[in-house]
Scaffold this motif. Structure first.
Motif, PDB file in Angstrom:
ATOM      1  N   GLY A 178       8.200   6.052  10.151  1.00 24.37           N
ATOM      2  CA  GLY A 178       7.492   6.332  11.385  1.00 24.37           C
ATOM      3  C   GLY A 178       6.239   5.501  11.575  1.00 24.37           C
ATOM      4  O   GLY A 178       5.298   5.924  12.258  1.00 24.37           O
ATOM      5  N   GLY A 179       6.202   4.324  10.950  1.00 23.47           N
ATOM      6  CA  GLY A 179       5.047   3.451  11.105  1.00 23.47           C
ATOM      7  C   GLY A 179       3.824   3.877  10.324  1.00 23.47           C
ATOM      8  O   GLY A 179       2.728   3.323  10.536  1.00 23.47           O
ATOM      9  N   ASP A 180       3.961   4.857   9.416  1.00 20.02           N
ATOM     10  CA  ASP A 180       2.810   5.335   8.642  1.00 20.02           C
ATOM     11  C   ASP A 180       2.534   4.408   7.471  1.00 20.02           C
ATOM     12  O   ASP A 180       2.709   4.762   6.308  1.00 20.02           O
ATOM     13  CB  ASP A 180       3.062   6.761   8.149  1.00 20.02           C
ATOM     14  CG  ASP A 180       1.824   7.361   7.469  1.00 20.02           C
ATOM     15  OD1 ASP A 180       0.720   6.813   7.667  1.00 20.02           O
ATOM     16  OD2 ASP A 180       1.980   8.358   6.747  1.00 20.02           O
ATOM     17  N   LEU A 181       2.088   3.198   7.787  1.00 14.15           N
ATOM     18  CA  LEU A 181       1.820   2.202   6.757  1.00 14.15           C
ATOM     19  C   LEU A 181       0.616   2.596   5.910  1.00 14.15           C
ATOM     20  O   LEU A 181       0.620   2.424   4.687  1.00 14.15           O
ATOM     21  CB  LEU A 181       1.591   0.842   7.412  1.00 14.15           C
ATOM     22  CG  LEU A 181       1.542  -0.385   6.505  1.00 14.15           C
ATOM     23  CD1 LEU A 181       2.823  -0.498   5.685  1.00 14.15           C
ATOM     24  CD2 LEU A 181       1.343  -1.642   7.336  1.00 14.15           C
ATOM     25  N   ALA A 182      -0.415   3.156   6.556  1.00 14.61           N
ATOM     26  CA  ALA A 182      -1.617   3.554   5.825  1.00 14.61           C
ATOM     27  C   ALA A 182      -1.310   4.655   4.813  1.00 14.61           C
ATOM     28  O   ALA A 182      -1.797   4.632   3.676  1.00 14.61           O
ATOM     29  CB  ALA A 182      -2.694   4.020   6.807  1.00 14.61           C
ATOM     30  N   GLY A 183      -0.480   5.633   5.221  1.00 11.47           N
ATOM     31  CA  GLY A 183      -0.111   6.714   4.310  1.00 11.47           C
ATOM     32  C   GLY A 183       0.702   6.216   3.134  1.00 11.47           C
ATOM     33  O   GLY A 183       0.518   6.656   1.988  1.00 11.47           O
ATOM     34  N   CYS A 184       1.632   5.287   3.404  1.00 13.50           N
ATOM     35  CA  CYS A 184       2.454   4.699   2.345  1.00 13.50           C
ATOM     36  C   CYS A 184       1.586   3.932   1.360  1.00 13.50           C
ATOM     37  O   CYS A 184       1.770   4.026   0.139  1.00 13.50           O
ATOM     38  CB  CYS A 184       3.503   3.792   2.975  1.00 13.50           C
ATOM     39  SG  CYS A 184       4.697   3.084   1.826  1.00 13.50           S
ATOM     40  N   LEU A 185       0.619   3.196   1.887  1.00 13.42           N
ATOM     41  CA  LEU A 185      -0.279   2.412   1.047  1.00 13.42           C
ATOM     42  C   LEU A 185      -1.127   3.313   0.162  1.00 13.42           C
ATOM     43  O   LEU A 185      -1.252   3.082  -1.048  1.00 13.42           O
ATOM     44  CB  LEU A 185      -1.167   1.538   1.928  1.00 13.42           C
ATOM     45  CG  LEU A 185      -2.237   0.681   1.247  1.00 13.42           C
ATOM     46  CD1 LEU A 185      -1.595  -0.282   0.255  1.00 13.42           C
ATOM     47  CD2 LEU A 185      -3.040  -0.085   2.286  1.00 13.42           C
ATOM     48  N   GLN A 186      -1.704   4.366   0.756  1.00 13.12           N
ATOM     49  CA  GLN A 186      -2.554   5.259  -0.024  1.00 13.12           C
ATOM     50  C   GLN A 186      -1.759   5.994  -1.098  1.00 13.12           C
ATOM     51  O   GLN A 186      -2.224   6.165  -2.232  1.00 13.12           O
ATOM     52  CB  GLN A 186      -3.237   6.270   0.891  1.00 13.12           C
ATOM     53  CG  GLN A 186      -4.278   7.135   0.185  1.00 13.12           C
ATOM     54  CD  GLN A 186      -5.418   6.321  -0.406  1.00 13.12           C
ATOM     55  OE1 GLN A 186      -6.168   5.677   0.327  1.00 13.12           O
ATOM     56  NE2 GLN A 186      -5.552   6.337  -1.730  1.00 13.12           N
ATOM     57  N   ALA A 187      -0.542   6.434  -0.753  1.00 13.90           N
ATOM     58  CA  ALA A 187       0.303   7.130  -1.728  1.00 13.90           C
ATOM     59  C   ALA A 187       0.648   6.224  -2.905  1.00 13.90           C
ATOM     60  O   ALA A 187       0.668   6.661  -4.066  1.00 13.90           O
ATOM     61  CB  ALA A 187       1.573   7.631  -1.054  1.00 13.90           C
ATOM     62  N   ALA A 188       0.922   4.946  -2.615  1.00 16.41           N
ATOM     63  CA  ALA A 188       1.245   3.992  -3.677  1.00 16.41           C
ATOM     64  C   ALA A 188       0.051   3.802  -4.612  1.00 16.41           C
ATOM     65  O   ALA A 188       0.199   3.763  -5.838  1.00 16.41           O
ATOM     66  CB  ALA A 188       1.668   2.662  -3.069  1.00 16.41           C
ATOM     67  N   ILE A 189      -1.144   3.695  -4.054  1.00 13.13           N
ATOM     68  CA  ILE A 189      -2.340   3.513  -4.870  1.00 13.13           C
ATOM     69  C   ILE A 189      -2.625   4.769  -5.681  1.00 13.13           C
ATOM     70  O   ILE A 189      -3.034   4.692  -6.855  1.00 13.13           O
ATOM     71  CB  ILE A 189      -3.540   3.149  -3.973  1.00 13.13           C
ATOM     72  CG1 ILE A 189      -3.317   1.774  -3.342  1.00 13.13           C
ATOM     73  CG2 ILE A 189      -4.848   3.160  -4.763  1.00 13.13           C
ATOM     74  CD1 ILE A 189      -4.363   1.383  -2.320  1.00 13.13           C
ATOM     75  N   ASP A 190      -2.393   5.946  -5.089  1.00 19.43           N
ATOM     76  CA  ASP A 190      -2.636   7.207  -5.805  1.00 19.43           C
ATOM     77  C   ASP A 190      -1.747   7.347  -7.031  1.00 19.43           C
ATOM     78  O   ASP A 190      -2.103   8.073  -7.979  1.00 19.43           O
ATOM     79  CB  ASP A 190      -2.405   8.395  -4.865  1.00 19.43           C
ATOM     80  CG  ASP A 190      -3.489   8.517  -3.798  1.00 19.43           C
ATOM     81  OD1 ASP A 190      -4.561   7.895  -3.971  1.00 19.43           O
ATOM     82  OD2 ASP A 190      -3.255   9.228  -2.797  1.00 19.43           O
ATOM     83  N   ARG A 191      -0.598   6.668  -7.036  1.00 21.84           N
ATOM     84  CA  ARG A 191       0.282   6.732  -8.219  1.00 21.84           C
ATOM     85  C   ARG A 191      -0.207   5.812  -9.336  1.00 21.84           C
ATOM     86  O   ARG A 191       0.411   5.740 -10.400  1.00 21.84           O
ATOM     87  CB  ARG A 191       1.722   6.384  -7.818  1.00 21.84           C
ATOM     88  CG  ARG A 191       2.408   7.518  -7.035  1.00 21.84           C
ATOM     89  CD  ARG A 191       3.888   7.263  -6.827  1.00 21.84           C
ATOM     90  NE  ARG A 191       4.141   6.328  -5.748  1.00 21.84           N
ATOM     91  CZ  ARG A 191       4.309   6.674  -4.466  1.00 21.84           C
ATOM     92  NH1 ARG A 191       4.242   7.951  -4.117  1.00 21.84           N
ATOM     93  NH2 ARG A 191       4.556   5.768  -3.542  1.00 21.84           N
ATOM     94  N   ALA A 192      -1.312   5.117  -9.106  1.00 17.93           N
ATOM     95  CA  ALA A 192      -1.997   4.303 -10.111  1.00 17.93           C
ATOM     96  C   ALA A 192      -1.080   3.327 -10.843  1.00 17.93           C
ATOM     97  O   ALA A 192      -1.006   3.332 -12.080  1.00 17.93           O
ATOM     98  CB  ALA A 192      -2.706   5.205 -11.127  1.00 17.93           C
ATOM     99  N   PRO A 193      -0.395   2.454 -10.126  1.00 19.49           N
ATOM    100  CA  PRO A 193       0.460   1.466 -10.800  1.00 19.49           C
ATOM    101  C   PRO A 193      -0.390   0.361 -11.433  1.00 19.49           C
ATOM    102  O   PRO A 193      -1.579   0.220 -11.120  1.00 19.49           O
ATOM    103  CB  PRO A 193       1.300   0.909  -9.648  1.00 19.49           C
ATOM    104  CG  PRO A 193       0.368   0.988  -8.472  1.00 19.49           C
ATOM    105  CD  PRO A 193      -0.402   2.273  -8.659  1.00 19.49           C
TER     106      PRO A 193
END
Length: 306
Positions: free
Chosen positions: A45-60
């Motif tokens: 749904g175009g939620d690029l910001a949410g996807c980005l923040q979730a990826a960072i929160d997983r601390a890769p």
């Protein structure tokens, strides 16, 4: 694998300029070759910001960005120096940061080379009105020429001219005033600030920005500067004067239109621009490999602001 990478988050924005629908599966297959834990996120749904923040929160250990320059810039801001390393792959239209880091290679070749030979590299950036830019900032009327430059890039000169004329008519009232390093003062229609990683005049380890004052006298000259920015460099144009500086003040009678790493923005009427030596960490092949990929042009000289 060049660097010790145990976990990878990859964001693939399939709505971006050069990321196709098959990219997520291609990325998963490529990452699987290198083992470790890998997750590919496609924004819903175009939620690029949410996807980005979730990826960072997983601390890769590594955050791979397969999207446009705006997403790469946002990732750098969020990760900073303490978060994951980033790998900004060419997935947008202009790909300013990917070209500066990886050269002109495609995203799959850049990712494979990075995973095989990548080294951690700290990069600096500019800050304007509290916002980061890693490649370039354009302030003033020049920012309104972005659609015209894209038409030139696409080989549509007539459309480029009409867009440039429309941008010129829309230009905010009054010229920019600027002061570089507290000394040099001047007026211009627009200002550009280039980071060392992208400047033709600066070395990658230089600790200042390249500032250029753009002062066209009409739409034809403005379009000529736009052509130079696409085909070569702002400094190739006689209406441009470039200097090196660490900080600048830019002000106008109203809010200033801007483009930060290819993304449009609106700034306050008075802003500070400064260089910051360490803003984020990237994973990239050694610099000699990058040069072979077409990322480094011969460096020229630029004078100091004062």
């Amino acid at each position: 694998m060049g660097a010790k990478i145990r976990s990878i988050e990859l964001i693939a924005n399939t709505a971006s300029g050069s990321v196709g629908a098959a990219a997520p599966d291609e990325a998963r297959a490529l990452l699987a070759e290198f083992g470790g834990k890998a997750n590919v996120c496609v924004p819903e749904g175009g939620d690029l910001a949410g996807c980005l923040q979730a990826a960072i929160d997983r601390a890769p250990d590594l955050l791979v960005i397969l999207a446009g320059d705006g997403t790469a810039r946002a990732a750098a801001e969020l990760c900073g120096m303490d978060g994951p390393m980033i790998a900004p792959l060419p997935g947008g239209t202009m790909n300013m940061l990917p070209k500066a880091v990886y050269g002109t290679t495609d995203w799959k070749a850049a990712l494979r080379d990075t995973l095989e030979h990548g080294e951690e590299r700290t990069i600096g950036g500019g800050v304007v009105d509290g916002r980061l830019f890693l490649v370039a900032a354009i302030l003033g009327s020049g920012a309104l020429l972005a659609p015209a430059r894209e038409a030139v890039r696409e080989g549509r000169p007539v459309i480029a001219f009409h867009r440039a004329r429309r941008a010129w008519r829309r230009a905010f009232s009054g010229r920019l005033r600027y002061s570089l390093d507290g000394a040099t003062r001047g007026k211009a229609e627009a200002m550009t600030f280039m980071c060392p990683i992208a400047s033709r005049a600066l070395n990658d380890d230089d600790q200042f920005l390249e500032a250029a004052a753009l002062d066209p006298t009409g739409v034809a000259e403005a379009l000529r500067i736009g052509l130079h920015s696409v085909m070569g460099d702002w400094r190739d144009d006689p209406a441009v004067e470039a200097v090196a500086c660490r900080q600048a003040r830019v002000w106008a009678s109203s809010g200033i239109p801007a483009v930060l790493d290819g993304e449009p923005a609106r700034l306050k009427a008075s802003v500070q621009v400064s260089w910051k030596s360490a803003v984020t960490r990237v994973l990239a092949p050694p610099k000699q490999d990058h040069a072979e990929a077409g990322g480094d042009a011969p460096k020229e000289t630029v004078k100091a602001a004062n």
